[in-house]
Design an enzyme around this catalytic site. Structure first.
Site, mmCIF file in Angstrom:
data_model
loop_
_atom_site.group_PDB
_atom_site.id
_atom_site.type_symbol
_atom_site.label_atom_id
_atom_site.label_comp_id
_atom_site.label_asym_id
_atom_site.label_seq_id
_atom_site.Cartn_x
_atom_site.Cartn_y
_atom_site.Cartn_z
ATOM 1 N N TRP A 74 43.402 34.925 47.873
ATOM 2 C CA TRP A 74 43.974 33.713 47.296
ATOM 3 C C TRP A 74 45.458 34.009 47.206
ATOM 4 O O TRP A 74 45.893 34.848 46.410
ATOM 5 C CB TRP A 74 43.391 33.453 45.918
ATOM 6 C CG TRP A 74 43.812 32.141 45.321
ATOM 7 C CD1 TRP A 74 43.224 30.926 45.528
ATOM 8 C CD2 TRP A 74 44.897 31.912 44.405
ATOM 9 N NE1 TRP A 74 43.885 29.960 44.806
ATOM 10 C CE2 TRP A 74 44.910 30.534 44.110
ATOM 11 C CE3 TRP A 74 45.856 32.720 43.817
ATOM 12 C CZ2 TRP A 74 45.844 29.952 43.256
ATOM 13 C CZ3 TRP A 74 46.783 32.135 42.961
ATOM 14 C CH2 TRP A 74 46.766 30.774 42.685
ATOM 15 N N ASN A 100 44.086 43.238 44.736
ATOM 16 C CA ASN A 100 43.952 42.012 43.947
ATOM 17 C C ASN A 100 44.945 42.108 42.792
ATOM 18 O O ASN A 100 44.940 43.094 42.077
ATOM 19 C CB ASN A 100 42.507 41.941 43.417
ATOM 20 C CG ASN A 100 42.320 40.921 42.313
ATOM 21 O OD1 ASN A 100 41.477 41.094 41.445
ATOM 22 N ND2 ASN A 100 43.070 39.870 42.315
ATOM 23 N N GLY A 101 45.796 41.079 42.647
ATOM 24 C CA GLY A 101 46.769 41.128 41.550
ATOM 25 C C GLY A 101 48.180 41.048 42.087
ATOM 26 O O GLY A 101 48.399 40.633 43.222
ATOM 27 N N LYS A 587 37.710 31.118 41.419
ATOM 28 C CA LYS A 587 36.861 31.117 40.230
ATOM 29 C C LYS A 587 37.479 31.943 39.100
ATOM 30 O O LYS A 587 37.327 31.611 37.930
ATOM 31 C CB LYS A 587 35.494 31.672 40.610
ATOM 32 C CG LYS A 587 34.478 31.671 39.470
ATOM 33 C CD LYS A 587 33.702 30.390 39.423
ATOM 34 C CE LYS A 587 32.746 30.330 38.261
ATOM 35 N NZ LYS A 587 32.655 28.945 37.751
HETATM 36 C C1 F6R Z 1 37.124 24.423 35.922
HETATM 37 C C2 F6R Z 1 37.179 25.862 35.839
HETATM 38 C C3 F6R Z 1 38.432 26.496 35.331
HETATM 39 C C4 F6R Z 1 38.083 27.638 34.375
HETATM 40 C C5 F6R Z 1 39.353 28.366 33.935
HETATM 41 C C6 F6R Z 1 39.064 29.454 32.923
HETATM 42 O O1 F6R Z 1 35.903 23.993 36.406
HETATM 43 O O2 F6R Z 1 36.254 26.534 36.182
HETATM 44 O O3 F6R Z 1 39.248 25.556 34.706
HETATM 45 O O4 F6R Z 1 37.418 27.106 33.273
HETATM 46 O O5 F6R Z 1 39.969 28.938 35.057
HETATM 47 O O6 F6R Z 1 38.242 30.439 33.455
HETATM 48 P P1 F6R Z 1 37.461 31.446 32.530
HETATM 49 O O7 F6R Z 1 36.508 30.666 31.713
HETATM 50 O O8 F6R Z 1 36.780 32.394 33.477
HETATM 51 O O9 F6R Z 1 38.491 32.125 31.677
#
Ligand code: F6R
Length: 592
Positions: A74, A100-101, A587
């Protein structure tokens, strides 16, 4: 973001690495690549696009190497291109690295290397690491990595292989996630557990400032000064079957349908594991919930419950905003980090910052062993299982379950509240049974360019979440608003082309929401009403009506969010879009 994987052992590395990359693809998917040690030679293959492009390019190629690394990207530094795709190598192609990073001081390091005559092939920050390690190498890969790692600033995880030591991988973790998988005569390394779950359930989670030295025979962990570190081996309870599509067209749809189980498992898991924190919410002067995206919306719902059931003032703050604001935090505060992945960099920062300030920290996390899980004082685990679709669905309702569980802790009627909560999974099931109505609505409005989502009180965060789901997977512009705010501006947008989704369960603000629906109707907006079954008022005022089963006010968000998830899903799917891997997203967000 980006996913990395490494293998060294008795099997051919390529299929294992490609399989792992497919499971890591949710972390980024604009380019991908592998590096293998083939007869003491390094081969590197990279392609722009998704993993399948890389797989296609490798068809028929006779690679048999038993040590290799892979990457799915990404882009942060350097646009998606073959040159910028990982792995990156030194000039002689003896060392390959996946990363990564972000290496924050890479420009300074690049200038230094260019000053010594090193020729760069890419615009990435990663390539400096390959050259630095090659320059530092004096016969021992671990020593070279340890020498280099102390010169890098930023948050990163990387893995490196070299032709000089063909059965060795060295992995480094500093801020970005990295786990080691232990096998028999083979060992693995990856950005997260599902990538290597088909091959082993024995996992060692690295902490920041650790280096893993991996050969087929064993794994040794060191700190950045080269001191050995003893780590615990965790046996993962997940089953890889739960990370497959089980006949659904997309992971997102499967995960929407898994919500009754995710909510039920979370409530049962929290009750039976006794994960309740050993303090009362009332011990604190204030609660600050910190999160991003969908997790932030879960926090907004949780705030209403916590304030209602415990009376403790609660604020919800975007983690990225918290980071650079001057929040006065001290030991009188409880900081709650909410994160599906447990790796979101801004949320992780907030937890660490709060700890340094003496505040108690609690996290609501889905991935056991993730950084935020490990670094918080207490964790409430959501038992949603792995979520593969980039758009969060089942982990949202699982987060709501954990937050309600927390809000009810210490309440005199806790048992009654929890037994009411236990009725929610069956009600979600009933809501899912009505999904055909939503599909028809999706058909009718999928070509619209803009959507508004409105709600009040507990339904306002659901309006925000519905709008986020639609924009992230269908690329249709959508805004969530408190219904009462309409007349302060957004009502100017309403005309006969504007679908307005109104979340209107029968709650304390129902009459007020009905008045807002009237306002939209008067301006000829298309109303898609979400209300209780049998609510003739909402049904009559709406152009389209989606019924959810009646439920106590507090639990309405669990049900009203479901049709909004389905609406976004069906629109994106009918538009032929990549529902599980929408453009520009990943994700797990491990960059600021
Ligand atoms: C939307 C979505 C993102 C995550 C956000 C936080 O569908 O998945 O908005 O909610 O990137 O991610 P977490 O919960 O892993 O900290």
């Amino acid at each position: 973001m980006c996913g990395i994987i490494g293998y060294t052992g008795k099997e051919q590395a390529l299929p294992l690495i490609l399989g792992g990359l497919e499971r890591l693809e949710y972390r980024g998917y604009d380019s991908a690549g592998v590096a293998l040690i083939e007869d003491r030679r390094l081969v590197v293959e990279k392609r722009v696009g998704k993993i399948r492009e890389l797989v296609k390019s490798l068809w028929g190629k006779p690679y048999k190497g038993k040590t290799g690394i892979g990457h799915t990207r990404w882009a942060t530094h350097g646009e998606p291109s073959t040159e910028n795709a990982h792995p990156h190598t030194d000039e002689r192609c003896e060392f390959a690295i996946v990363h990564n990073g972000i290496v924050e001081n890479y420009l300074e390091l690049r200038k230094e290397l260019e000053g010594k005559g090193v020729k760069f092939r890419s615009n990435t920050d990663t390539e400096v690491i390959a050259h630095l390690i090659a320059n530092a190498y004096r016969g021992d890969l671990l020593d070279a990595v340890l020498e280099v790692v102390n010169r890098l600033r930023g948050a990163f995880a990387f893995a490196v292989i070299t032709v000089h030591e063909p059965s060795r991988i060295v992995g480094v973790k500093q801020g970005s996630p990295l786990v080691v998988g232990l096998g028999e005569g083979e060992n693995f390394l990856a950005s997260d557990i599902p990538a290597i779950l088909p091959y082993t359930r024995k996992i060692v989670t690295l902490s920041d400032g650790e280096v893993a030295d991996i050969t087929p025979e064993g794994v040794n962990i060191y700190d950045f000064n080269g001191n050995p570190v003893t780590k615990e081996i965790m046996v993962v309870p997940w089953d890889i079957i739960s990370a497959e599509k089980s006949g659904f067209k997309h992971f997102m749809l499967k995960e929407i349908y898994e919500q009754p189980k995710a909510v039920g498992d979370t409530i049962r898991g929290l009750i039976s594991s006794g994960e309740e924190p050993p303090f009362s919410l009332k011990d604190f002067r204030r609660i600050l919930m910190i999160a991003c995206g969908t997790s932030y919306h879960a926090g907004l719902v949780g705030k209403f419950w916590i304030e209602k059931l415990s009376g403790v003032p609660t604020e919800v703050v975007y983690a990225s905003e918290f980071r650079y604001a001057d929040f006065p935090v001290d030991e009188r505060d409880l900081i709650i980090g909410i994160s599906q992945s447990g790796e979101t960099i801004d949320t992780k920062f907030a937890i660490n910052f709060a700890k340094r300030k003496g505040a108690k920290t609690l996290s609501v996390v889905n991935v056991v062993g993730s950084s935020i899980d490990r670094e918080s004082d207490y964790t409430l685990h959501t038992h949603a299982g792995p979520e593969i679709g980039v758009a969060a669905t089942k982990t949202f309702t699982a987060q709501l379950s954990a937050l309600y569980f927390l809000a009810s802790s210490g309440h005199p009627e806790k048992d009654r509240l929890l037994s009411e909560l236990m009725k929610v999974p069956a009600k979600i099931e009933e809501t899912l049974d009505r999904s055909e109505v939503v599909e028809k609505i999706a058909d009718k409005y999928m070509k619209k360019k803009d959507f508004l989502y409105l709600g009040r009180y507990l339904s306002f965060p659901i309006a925000l979440e519905g709008a986020l789901k639609l924009k992230e997977i269908s690329y249709i512009h959508a805004e969530g608003y408190p219904a009462g705010e309409m007349k302060h501006g957004p009502i100017a947008l309403i005309d006969e082309n504007m679908p307005v989704v109104v979340v209107a369960p029968q709650d304390r603000v129902h009459e007020k929401t009905l008045a807002n629906i009237e306002e939209v109707r008067t301006r000829k907006g298309i109303i898609i009403g979400v209300g209780f079954e049998g609510d003739e008022k909402v049904e009559k005022l709406s152009s389209e009506f989606i019924a959810v089963p009646p439920i106590e006010e507090d639990f309405t968000p669990f049900l009203t969010v479901v049709p909004l998830q389905l609406l976004a899903y069906h629109i994106a799917s009918k538009l032929g879009l990549d529902v599980d891997q929408p453009r520009n997203l990943a994700k797990t967000v491990t960059v600021e």
